[in-house]
Design a protein around this motif. Structure first.
Motif, PDB file in Angstrom:
ATOM      1  N   VAL A  12       0.843  -1.201   0.000  1.00 15.22           N
ATOM      2  CA  VAL A  12       0.000   0.000   0.000  1.00 15.22           C
ATOM      3  C   VAL A  12       0.879   1.253   0.000  1.00 15.22           C
ATOM      4  O   VAL A  12       1.835   1.361   0.771  1.00 15.22           O
ATOM      5  N   ALA A  13       0.543   2.180  -0.893  1.00 12.88           N
ATOM      6  CA  ALA A  13       1.154   3.512  -0.869  1.00 12.88           C
ATOM      7  C   ALA A  13       0.225   4.410  -0.064  1.00 12.88           C
ATOM      8  O   ALA A  13      -0.843   4.798  -0.536  1.00 12.88           O
ATOM      9  N   TRP A  14       0.608   4.718   1.172  1.00 11.63           N
ATOM     10  CA  TRP A  14      -0.262   5.543   2.027  1.00 11.63           C
ATOM     11  C   TRP A  14      -0.207   7.006   1.632  1.00 11.63           C
ATOM     12  O   TRP A  14      -1.221   7.704   1.631  1.00 11.63           O
ATOM     13  N   VAL A  15       0.993   7.462   1.293  1.00 10.53           N
ATOM     14  CA  VAL A  15       1.175   8.866   0.895  1.00 10.53           C
ATOM     15  C   VAL A  15       2.217   8.915  -0.225  1.00 10.53           C
ATOM     16  O   VAL A  15       3.046   8.012  -0.350  1.00 10.53           O
ATOM     17  N   PRO A  16       2.193   9.982  -1.034  1.00 12.49           N
ATOM     18  CA  PRO A  16       3.223  10.113  -2.073  1.00 12.49           C
ATOM     19  C   PRO A  16       4.604  10.284  -1.452  1.00 12.49           C
ATOM     20  O   PRO A  16       4.753  10.860  -0.366  1.00 12.49           O
ATOM     21  N   GLY A  17       5.608   9.757  -2.151  1.00 12.93           N
ATOM     22  CA  GLY A  17       6.995  10.000  -1.763  1.00 12.93           C
ATOM     23  C   GLY A  17       7.551   9.096  -0.695  1.00 12.93           C
ATOM     24  O   GLY A  17       8.717   9.213  -0.317  1.00 12.93           O
ATOM     25  N   LYS A  18       6.744   8.185  -0.160  1.00 16.46           N
ATOM     26  CA  LYS A  18       7.203   7.269   0.882  1.00 16.46           C
ATOM     27  C   LYS A  18       7.185   5.838   0.349  1.00 16.46           C
ATOM     28  O   LYS A  18       6.344   5.486  -0.484  1.00 16.46           O
ATOM     29  N   PRO A  19       8.094   4.975   0.834  1.00 16.28           N
ATOM     30  CA  PRO A  19       8.091   3.579   0.376  1.00 16.28           C
ATOM     31  C   PRO A  19       6.751   2.892   0.631  1.00 16.28           C
ATOM     32  O   PRO A  19       5.969   3.305   1.498  1.00 16.28           O
ATOM     33  N   LEU A  20       6.506   1.840  -0.122  1.00 19.16           N
ATOM     34  CA  LEU A  20       5.282   1.067   0.044  1.00 19.16           C
ATOM     35  C   LEU A  20       5.319   0.294   1.355  1.00 19.16           C
ATOM     36  O   LEU A  20       6.389  -0.070   1.852  1.00 19.16           O
ATOM     37  N   SER A  21       4.138   0.034   1.894  1.00 20.90           N
ATOM     38  CA  SER A  21       4.015  -0.685   3.160  1.00 20.90           C
ATOM     39  C   SER A  21       3.224  -1.970   2.928  1.00 20.90           C
ATOM     40  O   SER A  21       2.136  -1.936   2.347  1.00 20.90           O
ATOM     41  N   ILE A  22       3.771  -3.123   3.350  1.00 18.66           N
ATOM     42  CA  ILE A  22       3.062  -4.392   3.200  1.00 18.66           C
ATOM     43  C   ILE A  22       1.989  -4.462   4.280  1.00 18.66           C
ATOM     44  O   ILE A  22       2.289  -4.413   5.483  1.00 18.66           O
ATOM     45  N   GLU A  23       0.743  -4.542   3.852  1.00 15.99           N
ATOM     46  CA  GLU A  23      -0.389  -4.492   4.766  1.00 15.99           C
ATOM     47  C   GLU A  23      -1.332  -5.659   4.519  1.00 15.99           C
ATOM     48  O   GLU A  23      -1.357  -6.245   3.434  1.00 15.99           O
ATOM     49  N   GLU A  24      -2.131  -5.956   5.544  1.00 14.61           N
ATOM     50  CA  GLU A  24      -3.239  -6.887   5.385  1.00 14.61           C
ATOM     51  C   GLU A  24      -4.436  -6.088   4.884  1.00 14.61           C
ATOM     52  O   GLU A  24      -4.833  -5.108   5.511  1.00 14.61           O
ATOM     53  N   VAL A  25      -4.964  -6.480   3.737  1.00 15.44           N
ATOM     54  CA  VAL A  25      -6.091  -5.753   3.146  1.00 15.44           C
ATOM     55  C   VAL A  25      -7.255  -6.713   2.951  1.00 15.44           C
ATOM     56  O   VAL A  25      -7.099  -7.931   2.965  1.00 15.44           O
ATOM     57  N   GLU A  26      -8.437  -6.118   2.756  1.00 12.75           N
ATOM     58  CA  GLU A  26      -9.601  -6.907   2.380  1.00 12.75           C
ATOM     59  C   GLU A  26      -9.959  -6.569   0.941  1.00 12.75           C
ATOM     60  O   GLU A  26     -10.020  -5.392   0.573  1.00 12.75           O
TER      61      GLU A  26
END
Length: 394
Positions: A12-26
């Motif tokens: 998930v890209a939460w905000v521009p300019g920051k690395p992606l974060s591996i998240e649990e999604v539905e």
């Protein structure tokens, strides 16, 4: 999930300019004319990088949070009401360029620019104005209506194509964007002719595919141009006859090309996405009949063109997804690969799991990779996939 949603992992890209974060999604069930796809393999395209790290500069700002990824391949998990062309288990490639087959543009041989659900896909939502992916109780937007950086995604049934069952998904995923774009830029947009001369500006995946397209068209001379000489050996594998580095010359690179070819190339293909390179590519072509095709992507900048360069007979044109009509043409490209008419493995320089997706971004930006393929799920064994902790169903 009680509502038919699937729990899985996504970058998930939460905000521009920051690395992606591996998240649990539905990932919600597919609605009318939608298909839920288990993504097996995906790769990182420069457009993904730019939309994360260049948002609002070279790229239009898109809504965040966002699941990027638009160059992937997978297997149909389930279909929504009204879907007739897909069944569970089909191997598929999601497409950021739709093909409804019914509109004026789909009926025309002149374009591949179907606009079904286009505006909403650009805003990161499905036809009903919402996304099928959520995380921590909030909607996560779907990049170009695709989002292949998730173990499961939901796409419109006009933005998906079924491919042959024996195709290796970790290779043919590349046909979802970059390879198809560059290859088609030469064959469909440029219409490169036998025994012609060509210059390809930029030797990333799109540029190397353009080189491959020029070779397929039997061009006599194919000049690869890049500021990274590490790419020259690979370019020659794809068919480049000459490779030059603009940093090695005091004069502008277009003057070098004109001198090398005694007047300019017949075809120039710009595969970088920078306006100064676009201008140089146009000026490297022969007056009277030179053709310049822009395949590199930028959304916010203006290109400078000296009018006399056009008046004297050159053609300047652009291409989107290489001019291929996405749904009917991508399976044909898969067939070409399976029949050894098209290279794909040669683009792949790295393979990483989903957890290391930010490494893939770093490799791309650093010029260390052509394409890094990211594995999201095991294609054969769901149980093995779950045992690796990559997937969790509730």
């Amino acid at each position: 999930w009680a509502n038919g949603g699937l729990g899985c992992k996504a970058a998930v890209a939460w905000v521009p300019g920051k690395p992606l974060s591996i998240e649990e999604v539905e990932v919600a069930p597919p609605k009318t004319h939608e298909v839920r796809v288990k993504i097996i393999s995906t790769s990182v395209c420069h457009t993904d990088w730019e939309n994360l790290y260049d948002a609002g500069k070279g790229m239009m700002s898109r809504p965040f949070p966002l699941v990027l990824g638009h160059e992937g391949a997978g297997v149909v998990e389930s279909v929504g009401p009204g879907v007739t062309g897909f069944t569970a288990g089909d191997k598929v490639i999601p497409l950021f360029l739709p093909y409804c087959g019914e509109c004026e543009r789909c009926q025309s041989v002149k374009t591949n620019h179907c606009r079904k659900n286009w505006e909403k896909a650009q805003r990161g939502v499905m036809a009903d104005g919402t996304s099928r992916i959520s995380c921590q109780g909030q909607q996560v937007h779907q990049f170009l209506g695709v989002s292949t950086f998730s173990q499961y995604t939901v796409v419109s049934d006009v933005s998906l194509t079924k491919i042959r069952s024996d195709a290796p998904l970790d290779k043919v995923c590349l046909l979802g964007c970059g390879v198809s774009t560059g290859y088609g830029a030469a064959l469909n947009a440029g219409k490169v002719e036998k025994d012609s001369s060509c210059a390809v500006f930029g030797l990333g995946a799109v540029g190397l595919a353009a080189v491959m397209g020029c070779k397929a068209a039997m061009a006599k001379r194919i000049i690869g141009i890049d500021i990274n000489p590490k790419k020259f050996e690979k370019a020659k594998v794809f068919g480049a006859t000459d490779c030059i580095n603009p940093a090695d010359y005091p004069q502008p690179i277009q003057e070098v090309v004109v001198e090398m070819t005694r007047g300019g190339v017949d075809y120039a293909l710009e595969c970088v996405g920078r306006t100064n390179v676009m201008s140089a590519a146009l000026e490297s072509t022969r007056d009277a009949w030179g053709t310049c095709v822009i395949a590199g992507w930028t959304e916010t900048e203006d290109m400078k063109v000296q009018v006399t360069k056009i008046l004297m007979g050159r053609t300047l044109k652009g291409t989107y997804f290489g001019g291929w009509k996405s749904v009917p043409d991508v399976p044909k490209l898969v067939d070409d690969y399976m029949n050894n008419k098209l290279l794909l493995e040669e683009f792949i320089t790295h393979n990483v799991p989903l957890e290391q997706i930010n490494v893939a971004f770093d490799l791309l930006k650093g010029g260390e990779s052509i394409r890094t393929v990211i594995s999201l799920c095991d294609p054969e064994d769901d149980d093995a996939t779950q045992n690796k902790g990559l997937l969790f169903k509730q």
